[in-house]
Design a protein around this motif. Structure first.
Motif, PDB file in Angstrom:
ATOM      1  N   CYS A   1     -81.100 -16.736 -45.882  1.00  0.00           N
ATOM      2  CA  CYS A   1     -80.063 -16.202 -45.244  1.00  0.00           C
ATOM      3  C   CYS A   1     -80.279 -14.556 -44.825  1.00  0.00           C
ATOM      4  O   CYS A   1     -80.214 -14.136 -43.729  1.00  0.00           O
ATOM      5  CB  CYS A   1     -78.716 -16.500 -45.790  1.00  0.00           C
TER       6      CYS A   1
ATOM      7  N   TYR B   1     -82.907 -13.862 -42.433  1.00  0.00           N
ATOM      8  CA  TYR B   1     -82.454 -13.913 -40.843  1.00  0.00           C
ATOM      9  C   TYR B   1     -81.445 -12.900 -40.551  1.00  0.00           C
ATOM     10  O   TYR B   1     -81.762 -12.458 -39.580  1.00  0.00           O
ATOM     11  CB  TYR B   1     -81.602 -15.221 -41.014  1.00  0.00           C
TER      12      TYR B   1
ATOM     13  N   TRP C   1     -83.570  -9.872 -39.912  1.00  0.00           N
ATOM     14  CA  TRP C   1     -84.410 -10.181 -38.509  1.00  0.00           C
ATOM     15  C   TRP C   1     -83.489  -9.873 -37.416  1.00  0.00           C
ATOM     16  O   TRP C   1     -83.817  -9.104 -36.528  1.00  0.00           O
ATOM     17  CB  TRP C   1     -84.939 -11.344 -38.577  1.00  0.00           C
TER      18      TRP C   1
END
Length: 462
Positions: A445, A448, A451
């Motif tokens: 998580c 992500y 990112w």
């Protein structure tokens, strides 16, 4: 970066390291305190939780104070408060008085963390990635080697030594800070000094501070009461609900007042600040789960001595110290995002490694996970601070730095909750495997989040 900037960072860093050092050293003192005060683990563990709770509340409060009264003044005051608590704690006659002095110590060291970051953000204009890396060396290095230092001090002396060790750091930091930190003229300070108490209370948003405290304390107490193998009591549920209701009232209050304690509307204007704090909570949830979980795994499951546990834990601190200066140069060249993505990948790999440990795994194999998390800690510490500096305008840097430090503490508190849920009442191979799986999911998580986060534009320094 000039010589004066380096000495400024050293003077501030020596004060800032006291908060993570004292929050981590105490972890190895628990058995000695149990013996000294004849109390069980549940009660003694509040020596840790009280520090984190007080620090979580104090960080944004002192950030607000420093934005008005001057950052140098608040930093020096924090050193004096820390000195007083460190001198008094070893002579505490009861455990209750020790907790009280521990809270005072937390407030003093929190003043150093929040205000120190703001000082560097404002005074060091060039190579802020390198500046953040130097601060990370002080903070993350102190947190990571805290258990080792605490173990050595206890081995040669007793539990009180972990308080006396603060004294030379406080004295050196005070002398350097007095000389190196520029005196900042705060426009509101002279006006506030001549205000009535009612007007001063309004400018400081005293009601907001009280609501924030009254909501956060019961919420954290309710979270810390959760144990993996025990049902949640109705009383603790009601305490948690009361905390949530009060926090909701706090948010409504902050949106209405003209001088809010935490400027919600400003943070809405700069959403990158909120995103960074959420990421930092997750980062520290991962790091402190390992930080608190590995020593218990080694001592309870693998029957390793406290001394050798401290030696193995040095891998974490040394890896972080190696990564921090490298991260500073990398971030100054490429920005925070590549370093943060790399840190998330290292946490995924370290978590997967933990999930696959078994009874036959050599002890040194634990160092692989410690090294992965240590390098990621160095990258995250520098990258997150650089991202915060880049996202925060000068007028709210004090509060923003305070909330950033509180995010670290919230992550540490949530790590205790995660360990309790995964392990139940006792550390075991099965529980440690589940903990590794949970950390892997959380790290994915985080990858992500790193990112997806957009890089904000640099805010002006003036």
């Amino acid at each position: 970066m000039g010589t004066r900037s380096r000495w400024l960072i050293i003077s501030v860093g020596l004060g800032m390291l006291l908060n993570p050092l004292n929050s981590s050293m105490v972890a190895v003192v628990i058995p000695r305190l149990q013996k000294a005060f004849q109390l069980d683990f549940t009660v003694i563990s509040w020596i840790i939780f009280a520090f984190y709770i007080a620090s979580t509340i104090a960080n944004p409060v002192v950030g607000k104070v420093s934005d008005i009264w001057g950052r140098k003044n608040v930093f020096l005051a924090g050193l004096l408060i820390t000195l007083a608590a460190s001198l008094g704690a070893p002579f505490a006659p009861t455990f209750g008085s020790l907790i009280a002095l521990r809270v005072v110590q937390s407030i003093g060291t929190s003043m150093l963390i929040s205000v120190g970051m703001a000082i560097i953000r404002i005074q060091v204009q060039e190579k802020q990635g390198a500046a953040a890396s130097m601060l990370t060396i002080f903070q993350s290095g102190a947190a990571a080697i805290g258990p080792f230092v605490g173990g050595i001090l206890i081995y040669w002396w007793d539990w009180y030594a972990i308080f006396f060790v603060n004294i030379p750091f406080v004295i050196i930091s005070f002398l350097l800070a007095w000389k190196m930190i520029p005196s900042d003229e705060m426009p509101k300070a002279s006006v506030i000094r001549n205000m009535s108490f009612g007007k001063w209370w309004g400018v400081m948003d005293g009601a907001g501070i009280l609501l924030f405290t009254a909501g956060l304390v019961p919420l954290l107490i309710a979270l810390l009461s959760i144990e993996g193998d025990s049902p949640i009591s109705f009383t603790h549920v009601m305490i948690g609900v009361a905390g949530l209701i009060t926090i909701s009232a706090f948010i409504r209050h902050e949106l209405k007042v003209t001088t809010p304690f935490i400027p919600m509307r400003s943070f809405a204007k700069y959403p990158a600040i909120t995103w960074i704090n959420i990421e930092f909570i997750v980062v520290n949830l991962l790091f402190y789960t390992l930080f608190f979980g590995i020593p218990s795994y080694l001592q309870v499951v693998r029957h390793v001595s406290e001394f050798h546990t401290g030696i193995l834990m040095l891998t974490l601190g040394l890896s972080s110290l190696v990564a921090s200066p490298l991260a500073g140069r990398w971030i100054d060249k490429s920005g925070p995002k590549p370093a943060l993505l790399t840190a998330a990948i290292l946490m995924i790999l370290g978590s997967l490694w933990l999930a696959n440990l078994n009874e036959d795994s050599p002890l040194l194999s634990v160092c692989v996970a410690l090294a992965a998390f240590g390098f990621s800690n160095g990258l995250n510490g520098v990258g997150m601070q650089a991202a915060l500096f880049k996202s925060s305008p000068k007028e709210i840097i004090g509060v923003a730095s305070g909330l950033f430090s509180s995010s670290r503490n919230l992550g540490a508190i949530l790590s205790s909750l995660l360990i309790a849920i995964m392990m139940g009442g006792q550390f075991s191979y099965k529980g440690f495997h589940l903990l590794g799986v949970a950390l892997t999911i959380i790290a994915l998580c985080l990858l992500y989040m790193s990112w997806a986060r957009r890089e904000p534009a640099q805010h002006p320094q003036s």
